[in-house]
Write a protein that holds these residues in place. Sequence first.
Motif, short mmCIF file in Angstrom:
data_model
loop_
_atom_site.label_atom_id
_atom_site.label_comp_id
_atom_site.label_asym_id
_atom_site.label_seq_id
_atom_site.Cartn_x
_atom_site.Cartn_y
_atom_site.Cartn_z
N GLY A 152 -13.43 -10.31 55.07
CA GLY A 152 -14.34 -10.32 56.22
C GLY A 152 -15.46 -9.29 56.08
N ALA A 153 -15.13 -8.12 55.53
CA ALA A 153 -16.15 -7.09 55.32
C ALA A 153 -17.18 -7.56 54.31
CB ALA A 153 -15.49 -5.80 54.84
N ALA A 154 -16.72 -8.21 53.24
CA ALA A 154 -17.65 -8.72 52.22
C ALA A 154 -18.56 -9.78 52.81
CB ALA A 154 -16.86 -9.29 51.04
N VAL A 155 -17.99 -10.70 53.58
CA VAL A 155 -18.79 -11.77 54.19
C VAL A 155 -19.78 -11.19 55.19
CG1 VAL A 155 -18.67 -13.80 55.69
CG2 VAL A 155 -17.04 -13.54 53.81
N ALA A 156 -19.34 -10.21 55.98
CA ALA A 156 -20.24 -9.59 56.96
C ALA A 156 -21.40 -8.87 56.26
CB ALA A 156 -19.45 -8.61 57.82
N ALA A 157 -21.11 -8.19 55.16
CA ALA A 157 -22.17 -7.50 54.41
C ALA A 157 -23.19 -8.50 53.88
CB ALA A 157 -21.57 -6.70 53.26
N ILE A 158 -22.69 -9.62 53.37
CA ILE A 158 -23.59 -10.67 52.85
C ILE A 158 -24.44 -11.24 53.98
CG2 ILE A 158 -23.60 -13.02 51.94
CD1 ILE A 158 -21.14 -12.16 50.24
N ALA A 159 -23.81 -11.51 55.12
CA ALA A 159 -24.55 -12.08 56.25
C ALA A 159 -25.64 -11.13 56.74
CB ALA A 159 -23.58 -12.40 57.39
N LEU A 160 -25.32 -9.85 56.85
CA LEU A 160 -26.31 -8.88 57.31
C LEU A 160 -27.45 -8.73 56.31
CD1 LEU A 160 -23.92 -6.12 58.72
CD2 LEU A 160 -25.46 -7.60 60.04
N ALA A 161 -27.11 -8.72 55.02
CA ALA A 161 -28.15 -8.63 53.99
C ALA A 161 -29.06 -9.84 54.04
CB ALA A 161 -27.50 -8.50 52.61
N ASP A 162 -28.45 -11.00 54.27
CA ASP A 162 -29.23 -12.24 54.31
C ASP A 162 -30.17 -12.27 55.51
OD1 ASP A 162 -29.94 -14.78 53.36
OD2 ASP A 162 -28.52 -15.77 54.70
N LEU A 163 -29.64 -11.93 56.66
CA LEU A 163 -30.45 -11.99 57.88
C LEU A 163 -31.51 -10.92 57.94
CD1 LEU A 163 -27.58 -12.74 60.44
CD2 LEU A 163 -29.31 -14.35 59.57
N SER A 164 -31.31 -9.83 57.19
CA SER A 164 -32.25 -8.71 57.23
C SER A 164 -33.64 -9.06 56.71
CB SER A 164 -31.71 -7.54 56.42
OG SER A 164 -31.78 -7.82 55.02
N GLY A 165 -33.72 -10.07 55.85
CA GLY A 165 -35.00 -10.40 55.23
C GLY A 165 -35.35 -9.52 54.06
N MET A 166 -34.45 -8.58 53.74
CA MET A 166 -34.67 -7.70 52.59
C MET A 166 -34.03 -8.26 51.32
SD MET A 166 -36.53 -5.08 53.49
CE MET A 166 -36.21 -3.77 52.31
N SER A 167 -33.48 -9.45 51.43
CA SER A 167 -32.90 -10.12 50.26
C SER A 167 -33.47 -11.52 50.19
CB SER A 167 -31.37 -10.18 50.37
OG SER A 167 -30.79 -8.91 50.33
N LYS A 168 -34.59 -11.64 49.51
CA LYS A 168 -35.19 -12.96 49.32
C LYS A 168 -35.12 -13.30 47.84
CE LYS A 168 -38.56 -12.62 53.11
NZ LYS A 168 -40.02 -12.60 53.43
N ALA A 169 -34.12 -14.10 47.51
CA ALA A 169 -33.90 -14.55 46.12
C ALA A 169 -33.20 -13.47 45.30
CB ALA A 169 -35.20 -14.96 45.45
N GLU A 170 -32.74 -13.86 44.13
CA GLU A 170 -32.07 -13.00 43.15
C GLU A 170 -30.74 -12.44 43.67
OE1 GLU A 170 -34.80 -10.32 41.06
OE2 GLU A 170 -36.46 -11.35 42.06
N VAL A 171 -30.22 -13.04 44.74
CA VAL A 171 -28.97 -12.53 45.32
C VAL A 171 -27.76 -12.87 44.45
CG1 VAL A 171 -29.88 -12.61 47.66
CG2 VAL A 171 -28.64 -14.59 46.76
N GLU A 172 -27.93 -13.79 43.49
CA GLU A 172 -26.82 -14.08 42.59
C GLU A 172 -26.39 -12.83 41.83
OE1 GLU A 172 -30.68 -15.39 40.47
OE2 GLU A 172 -29.81 -15.50 42.49
N ARG A 173 -27.30 -11.85 41.70
CA ARG A 173 -26.93 -10.56 41.09
C ARG A 173 -26.88 -9.45 42.14
NH1 ARG A 173 -31.13 -7.09 40.97
NH2 ARG A 173 -33.20 -7.99 41.15
N ILE A 174 -27.80 -9.47 43.11
CA ILE A 174 -27.90 -8.38 44.08
C ILE A 174 -26.63 -8.27 44.93
CG2 ILE A 174 -29.16 -7.54 46.11
CD1 ILE A 174 -31.68 -8.84 44.93
N TRP A 175 -26.01 -9.41 45.23
CA TRP A 175 -24.83 -9.40 46.09
C TRP A 175 -23.53 -9.35 45.31
CZ3 TRP A 175 -26.57 -13.77 50.00
CH2 TRP A 175 -27.60 -13.25 50.81
N LEU A 176 -23.58 -9.08 44.02
CA LEU A 176 -22.35 -8.97 43.23
C LEU A 176 -21.36 -7.94 43.80
CD1 LEU A 176 -23.69 -9.15 39.55
CD2 LEU A 176 -22.29 -10.86 40.72
N PRO A 177 -21.83 -6.78 44.30
CA PRO A 177 -20.87 -5.80 44.84
C PRO A 177 -20.06 -6.32 46.01
CG PRO A 177 -22.97 -4.73 44.36
CD PRO A 177 -23.20 -6.21 44.23
N PHE A 178 -20.58 -7.32 46.72
CA PHE A 178 -19.85 -7.92 47.83
C PHE A 178 -19.06 -9.15 47.37
CE2 PHE A 178 -24.05 -6.57 49.87
CZ PHE A 178 -23.63 -5.26 50.04
N ALA A 179 -19.64 -9.90 46.45
CA ALA A 179 -19.03 -11.15 46.00
C ALA A 179 -17.68 -10.92 45.32
CB ALA A 179 -19.98 -11.89 45.05
#
Length: 452
Positions: free
Chosen positions: A390-417
């Motif tokens: 749940g913490a990993a999913v929440a971190a991903i959701a917040l990063a996504d909604l923030s607008g500070m992650s536009k593309a390249e998340v296949e690598r940027i979100w590795l610490p959560f994935a």
Amino acid sequence: MSPGYGARVTEARTRTEHRGTRTDLAVVGAVVVLVAAAVVVGRMLVASDVELFLGWPPLLAQWLPHVGPGTPAAIVVAGAVAAWGPGLAARLRWAPLLWTGWAAAFAWTLSLALVDGWQRGVVERLTSGEEYLSDVPRVAELGGIGPMLRVFSDHILTTAVDPAQTWFWTTHVGGHPAGAFLLFTVLDRVGLGSGGAAGLVVMAVGSSAAVAVAVTLRALGHEDLARRVLPFSVLFPGAVWVGVSADGLFAGWLAWGVALLALAATRRSTPAAVGSGLLLGYTVYLSYGLVLGGLLPLAVLVATRRWRVLVPTVAGVLVVVAAFTAAGFWWFAGFADLRVIYAASAAATRPYSYFVWANLAALAFALGPAGVAALRRTPALPRAALLLVGAAVAAIALADLSGMSKAEVERIWLPFAVWATVACGALPHPRRWLVAQAVLALAVNHLLLTVW
């Protein structure tokens, strides 16, 4: 008990399992539709002259079917882990299992990188004009590590936003806190500053996240789950980007910070708590977005209810913060500059309306079919594991909604994935799902040329 009672129970369980598998496949099918939509809409946007700066949206890659020296090794590793991984994970003693898991994860990551060849797949990943190692010579020009840290923030802004700027850090150096560049500078000082050597270090640390996740689960009292999850952590499709991107190293770094905290909380170990604090504190100096990684240690504390461990852990964090601040790098000043250059970068033309959902399609390539199917089984996990996912999913959701992650998340979100993979422990028929994970990773690396 009637003679046919056992047969009826077995039949009912089989029907339930079949329904569950059909639901899993339906979830995978829905994600395939999402990916297809992201590809089609992305191509339409590019055709309409919208600058996505992606060769094969939603991924930063280009279509280039190829094979390389890593192809046979990747196939062998994938086959071995899928065939024998679950069995070995169930019966090996704990310490040998961890070393075996790390070796297998590293072999998988390295072999995938070598599909692109040693030079293109490893050496050049961290030495390009936008990467960390290209800026390392500037440290000597500035007079050493101390002077570099003192003026680090002065050279984040580019001439595009500050015409008075005489020179500025390359994209990845300036786009991250000083801790990331400091790590690569130290690697250079100890003789590991070449693209090949640094690439191997990144892959070694990144692949160790598989072990850190297992250590965390066992510390929280779920060794059986840890053993079921480990083969999935080894054949993690996101290994395509762990080899070689600094975000892979970040994933391993954060994972060990969480693992040490779990050990500290369950064993009441003050040294482990301080060590966890040092790692977690340094994590936020690796990437600004990893502040969201704080949800993972919070999940550990909620699961264990050992709040007293916060005191030595926070002490460790504060030591890191104090050290960087005293050296001249103020995190908030760096983040403010990042927001300025982010608004003037490729993000300015990348539409939020596309990436807010296409990011999830890109993430699906790192999670793999098992990862996305398993997320719907998260409620079946033990409480501690559920909190981590749940913490990993929440971190991903917040990063996504923030607008500070536009593309390249296949690598940027590795610490959560890597933590979302915990849900794979709830999947039946693990060998089938492991094959699916391997097939996806092999297909991505052989059909596309990724930047990382």
